[in-house]
Every structure is written in C-alpha cells, then in structure tokens.
Design an enzyme around this catalytic site. Structure first.
Site, short mmCIF file in Angstrom:
data_model
loop_
_atom_site.label_atom_id
_atom_site.label_comp_id
_atom_site.label_asym_id
_atom_site.label_seq_id
_atom_site.Cartn_x
_atom_site.Cartn_y
_atom_site.Cartn_z
N GLU A 1 -1.89 0.45 -8.85
CA GLU A 1 -3.33 0.24 -8.77
C GLU A 1 -4.04 1.49 -8.27
OE1 GLU A 1 -4.37 -3.51 -6.98
OE2 GLU A 1 -6.10 -2.66 -5.96
N HIS B 1 -10.43 -8.50 -8.28
CA HIS B 1 -10.19 -8.06 -6.90
C HIS B 1 -10.88 -9.07 -5.98
CE1 HIS B 1 -11.33 -5.46 -3.37
NE2 HIS B 1 -10.08 -5.06 -3.53
N ASP C 1 -0.59 -0.49 -4.56
CA ASP C 1 -1.99 -0.04 -4.56
C ASP C 1 -2.08 1.34 -3.89
OD1 ASP C 1 -4.70 0.23 -4.56
OD2 ASP C 1 -5.12 -1.59 -3.39
N LYS D 1 0.82 -1.21 0.00
CA LYS D 1 0.00 0.00 0.00
C LYS D 1 0.85 1.26 0.00
CE LYS D 1 -4.04 -1.94 0.22
NZ LYS D 1 -5.20 -1.67 -0.61
N GLU E 1 -11.69 -1.95 -9.04
CA GLU E 1 -12.35 -2.61 -7.90
C GLU E 1 -13.58 -1.82 -7.45
OE1 GLU E 1 -8.90 -2.20 -5.12
OE2 GLU E 1 -10.43 -1.59 -3.70
N GLU F 1 -5.75 -12.68 -5.67
CA GLU F 1 -5.36 -11.85 -4.53
C GLU F 1 -5.58 -12.62 -3.23
OE1 GLU F 1 -7.38 -8.06 -4.35
OE2 GLU F 1 -5.93 -7.39 -2.84
N ASP G 1 -14.37 -6.76 -8.98
CA ASP G 1 -14.66 -7.63 -7.84
C ASP G 1 -16.00 -8.29 -8.14
OD1 ASP G 1 -15.63 -8.64 -5.31
OD2 ASP G 1 -14.01 -7.52 -4.38
MG LIG Z 1 -7.06 -2.10 -4.32
#
Ligand SMILES: [Mg+2]
Length: 391
Positions: free
Chosen positions: A232, A308, A206, A177, A258, A345, A281
């Site tokens: 991302e 996702h 991300d 992240k 996502e 993931e 997702d």
């Molecule tokens: Mg994400």
C-alpha cells in the site's frame, strides 16, 4: 416528499493517546481527532457525518460553518447529489483536494443518513441493496511503538507477538506497517511477523508513501518473498509515474488512494495503471455520493475497491454501509476475501472515538463485522460520550 434543512452543527472530538501513541513511517500519532457534523431538518430528522480525520479538524469545521452550511440551509436533503454538485462547483477553484472535499464528505454522509431515516431504509438499500449482512475484516496493527522502536531486536520480538495475538483474536487478514527503518531492517520485521502467524494468514503491507520508486521495488521484492498480498502507498500520492514503475516491476498487487480526492483523482490513478486496489476513504474523498462514482469507474477497469477506514464510529458505520452494497467483482459463486470479496479495515490501535461513541457498538461475529440494520447509517451517537471528548 419534501424535507428542509434547518440546522448544521459541527463537533471537534479529541482524545490524547499518551502511552498508547504509535508511529507510522510519517509521524507519531499522539492523539485521535475527528470532525463530526450533525444536520437537522424542519421535520426533526437528523443525520451524522464525519470528515477531516487526517489533519487538524479545525479547518474542516470552519469550511462547513462559513462556506458550505449557508448554501444548504432551507434546502432539501433528498436532493443530495444536487447539493453535492453545488458545493463542489462553489469551491472548485480553490478546493479540488483536501479540506473542502473533506467538508463536502462529512455533509454528504449526513445527508445520506437523513435520506435513509426519512424513507425508513438503510444506506445500503439507498445505494442499491445489501450484498452481504456482515463484512470480512482485516486487522491493521504492528505499528512502530514506544521510545524503543529503533531497537530492532526488541521491536521484531514484540511485533511477532502482536501479530500472533491478532490471529488468536480471530483475524485471518492482517495489515502491518513499514517504511520508517532502512529496507533490510523493515524486511526483518515483516519476516518475523510472517514466521509468527504462519503461511495461512493473509498479510498486507502499508508503506505510507515512504519510498521513491526504486527503493519501493527493492522493498517489494522482500514482500513477494514473504507472500504479502498487497503493497500500500509505495510512493507519494502525487508520483503517478513512480506508481506505474513500481507496479510494472513487481508481481505483488499495488494499493493506494487513501490520500486521493474525488473521481477525478482516482481517474488519474487508475487510467495511468498505478494501482490494482483503490482505497478511497469515504470521509475524505467526497462522501457516499462520490464513492459510488469512484466504485463504478474502478470496477470498469477491474480495480478492486477496499475503502480506507480511519476515524470514529460514524466513519466506520459509513464504510460498513458502503461495503455491504459492493457487488462481488469479478463475480464468482465462491467469493474470496480481497480477491473479489470486499473487506473492511479494523484498526487495532486504541480508538475510543470508534469503540465508545455509538449508542450501540458495531458487533462482530465469526471474524466479520455485522452491518447495522437500522435506517440511514443504522447507528446513533451517545451524547455523554460526545461531550466527554468534545473540544
Ligand atoms: Mg494506509
């Protein structure tokens, strides 16, 4: 064959994370939430679906109970695409994105589970066949943690150790992240992780849409320097021009989607040249029915599709079933993860809703997640665990 839907039940599950809470660039995650739906037919066949993992699950539950379930009672689950269109047409004027689509997603997944069970085939077989019996996984981790996440020296040291631990556990792909700290400080976090895992581990980053386009480009240049494979959600999902600006300026692949809904949402992202990798997702974007359309559209544009995956064991089994049926794209005799072979993931944060809820946990072998082989989604729910986490 005819089946008849008899009963639709919804369950809200919630687990407070306490000390194990974590932060993205957007917010703290103090709890895990999930909305499960169970649909049962007159013939005694039932299916599970999931939706509404992003926000509070209560609105999704209300939408299923008050708006969509009355459309479905007495109907045939084998007509799952017919029912999808009826649900969408019924709610289009007020529900093209968000809660209503999440509710449709949960129902649609449960209908696929029922269809598979009724025909004694897996969801992958229903889609068109199993392309792979196990799916390469990537670890999602290295969030901002604890009360000291703004203490850069401490967080850099801990992150390096956390990333190295994932590699020891057998992960060769890792997603981390950024976006909460100033660009230069987050760049130091990325650098520490790269130095700790070495050059052979593939790293994705991300941003959780924390930048404007110009700042995203500044961060993207650091990511290119550290050999990161994709960036991302660099900008907010509404900002298609921003996405295109970032993608034009940088060489790194751009991923997103996502927080996008239905084929129409992905049409705009893809036609506008916003992304190299689409991340629908399945529990959010319209279920397995809509996912097939998004996949076909994306592949026609040469865009990779990496779903996702966030939620309980049902969401995970759904993503696995869909991933097992995605053809290598573009085809090669030696598919490479992410390049042309899909990956799943595998969030490494504490998640009992994924790890405890299924009667038989999903198994892992040689760094890959094994696709459940039973009919439908190939998994079932442990009622004791369901009741333990039910609100
Ligand atoms: Mg994400």
């Amino acid at each position: 064959m005819y089946l008849k839907i008899k009963k639709i039940e919804t369950y809200i599950l919630r687990v407070p994370l306490g000390e194990k809470r974590f932060f993205s660039s957007q917010c703290a995650f103090p709890e895990r939430n999930s909305l499960l739906v169970r649909i049962e037919t007159e013939e005694g066949i039932y299916g599970w679906g999931e939706g509404g993992q992003y926000g509070p699950p209560e609105p999704v539950k209300a939408c299923i109970e008050h708006v969509l379930a009355p459309l479905l009672i007495g109907r045939d689950p084998l007509d799952k695409a017919v029912l999808w269109h009826e649900m969408y047409n019924h709610t289009r004027d007020f529900g093209q994105k968000g809660t209503y689509i999440e509710a449709i997603s949960a129902i649609d997944i449960a209908l696929w589970d029922i269809c598979g069970k009724a025909l004694h085939v897996s969801v992958s077989q229903l889609i068109g066949g199993c392309q792979r019996k196990a799916v390469e996984m990537y670890a999602t981790g290295c969030y901002y943690r604890g009360e000291h996440y703004l203490d850069l020296d401490r967080t850099v040291k801990e992150l390096g150790e956390e990333a190295a631990e994932y590699v020891r556990q057998g992960f060769h792909l890792l997603k981390i992240k950024v976006g909460l700290l100033p660009v230069e400080e987050d760049a130091k976090r990325v650098q520490a992780i790269r130095e700790n895992v070495g050059p052979d581990v593939d790293i994705f980053v991300d941003c959780n849409h924390s930048y404007n386009a110009n700042t995203a480009v500044r961060m993207g240049r650091y990511l290119e320097e550290y050999g990161i494979l994709f960036m991302e959600e660099p900008v907010v999902p509404e900002d298609l021009e921003g996405y295109r600006f970032v993608r034009d300026k940088l060489d790194i692949a751009i991923a997103g989607g996502e927080a996008e809904y239905t084929l129409n949402g992905f049409r705009h992202l893809i036609e506008n040249g916003c992304i190299d990798i689409a991340q629908p997702d399945i529990c959010v974007t319209g279920g397995l029915t809509e996912f097939q359309r998004i996949l076909a559209f994306a592949q026609a544009y040469g865009v990779q599709v990496i779903p996702h995956a966030w939620g309980s064991g049902i969401a995970f089994a759904t993503a696995l079933s869909a991933l097992s049926a995605i053809p290598v794209n573009p085809h090669t005799a030696n598919p490479v993860p992410l390049q042309n072979e899909p990956v799943i993931e595998y969030d490494r944060n504490f998640n009992p809703l994924r790890d405890e809820l299924l009667t038989e946990p999903v198994s892992i072998a040689d760094g890959k997640v094994v696709v459940p082989q039973g009919s439908g989604l190939g998994v079932d729910i442990d009622r004791t665990v369901l009741e333990k986490y039910m609100v």
